[in-house]
Design a protein around this motif. Structure first.
Motif, PDB file in Angstrom:
ATOM      1  N   PRO A  77      53.442  33.734  40.161  1.00  5.03           N
ATOM      2  CA  PRO A  77      53.365  32.948  41.391  1.00  5.03           C
ATOM      3  C   PRO A  77      51.943  32.430  41.597  1.00  5.03           C
ATOM      4  O   PRO A  77      50.978  33.104  41.215  1.00  5.03           O
ATOM      5  CB  PRO A  77      53.730  33.948  42.497  1.00  5.03           C
ATOM      6  N   GLY A 108      56.951  26.341  43.136  1.00  8.13           N
ATOM      7  CA  GLY A 108      57.252  27.751  42.931  1.00  8.13           C
ATOM      8  C   GLY A 108      58.722  28.070  43.113  1.00  8.13           C
ATOM      9  O   GLY A 108      59.188  29.150  42.756  1.00  8.13           O
ATOM     10  N   LYS A 116      53.352  27.811  41.109  1.00 12.43           N
ATOM     11  CA  LYS A 116      53.509  28.794  40.033  1.00 12.43           C
ATOM     12  C   LYS A 116      52.591  28.421  38.875  1.00 12.43           C
ATOM     13  O   LYS A 116      52.209  27.250  38.720  1.00 12.43           O
ATOM     14  CB  LYS A 116      54.958  28.824  39.530  1.00 12.43           C
ATOM     15  N   SER A 168      52.719  28.422  47.319  1.00 12.00           N
ATOM     16  CA  SER A 168      54.064  27.952  46.986  1.00 12.00           C
ATOM     17  C   SER A 168      54.197  27.419  45.567  1.00 12.00           C
ATOM     18  O   SER A 168      55.223  26.870  45.215  1.00 12.00           O
ATOM     19  CB  SER A 168      54.482  26.861  47.982  1.00 12.00           C
ATOM     20  N   PRO A 180      50.159  31.381  44.811  1.00 12.00           N
ATOM     21  CA  PRO A 180      50.327  31.261  46.263  1.00 12.00           C
ATOM     22  C   PRO A 180      49.615  30.035  46.823  1.00 12.00           C
ATOM     23  O   PRO A 180      48.581  29.664  46.266  1.00 12.00           O
ATOM     24  CB  PRO A 180      49.674  32.540  46.787  1.00 12.00           C
TER      25      PRO A 180
END
Ligand SMILES: Nc1ncnc2c1ncn2[C@@H]1O[C@H](COP(=O)(O)OP(=O)(O)O)[C@@H](O)[C@H]1O
Ligand SMILES: [Mg+2]
Length: 142
Positions: free
Chosen positions: A123, A92, A129, A127, A125
């Motif tokens: 994003p 990300g 994408k 971290s 989540p």
């Protein structure tokens, strides 16, 4: 229930290794899944989806790779028959940069842009994408 932005009629998801082989598999699985969903194998729309998945998967493997982590391919047939492609990678902190400059770099996303109704990044989540792109069924009827 509130309307869902990307309510899929049919969907497919597969975790793949972040390797050249994984990227190749993403491309092959996409064609087989679309044929199973009734898209004609030798149609422009299947070819467009194949090229887009190949480019996004290659990017996940080359630019979005983290050691020991794979990437995820998602295919969604939306109610209006558009195909939504989602390729999720763990980086990300590094994002696609479509550069309009006629350069050796940046051709992949220029191709994705040309073959789709749109693409973008969300994003994933905590971290990662997701790079998404949507292919219209009107892209070649043959
Ligand atoms: N999944 C990704 N993760 C991180 N960076 C990416 C990703 N996809 C694309 N990029 C960035 O965007 C640039 C343009 O991508 P692309 O048009 O596919 O060209 P290329 O892969 O040939 O460099 C890449 O060089 C890279 O810096
Ligand atoms: Mg690329």
């Amino acid at each position: 229930m509130p309307p869902q932005p990307h309510a899929a009629v049919l969907q497919f998801t597969q975790l793949l290794s972040a390797t050249r082989r994984g990227a190749r598999l993403a491309r092959l699985l996409t064609v087989e899944q679309l044929v199973q969903w009734g898209w004609p194998r030798d149609s422009e729309r299947v070819e467009a989806a194949e090229v887009v998945v190949a480019e996004l998967a290659a990017n996940a493997v080359v630019h979005g790779r983290l050691p020991g982590r794979g990437f995820r391919l998602g295919l969604m047939l939306l109610p209006d028959s558009r195909l939504r492609i989602e390729v999720t990678d763990p980086r990300g902190d590094r994002l696609p940069a479509a550069c309009p400059v006629a350069d050796e770099d940046g051709r992949g996303l220029v191709i994705v842009d040309a073959l789709t109704d749109g693409w973008g990044v969300l994003p994933y989540p905590p971290s990662g994408k997701t790079v998404w792109a949507e292919v219209s069924p009107a892209r070649g009827r043959a």
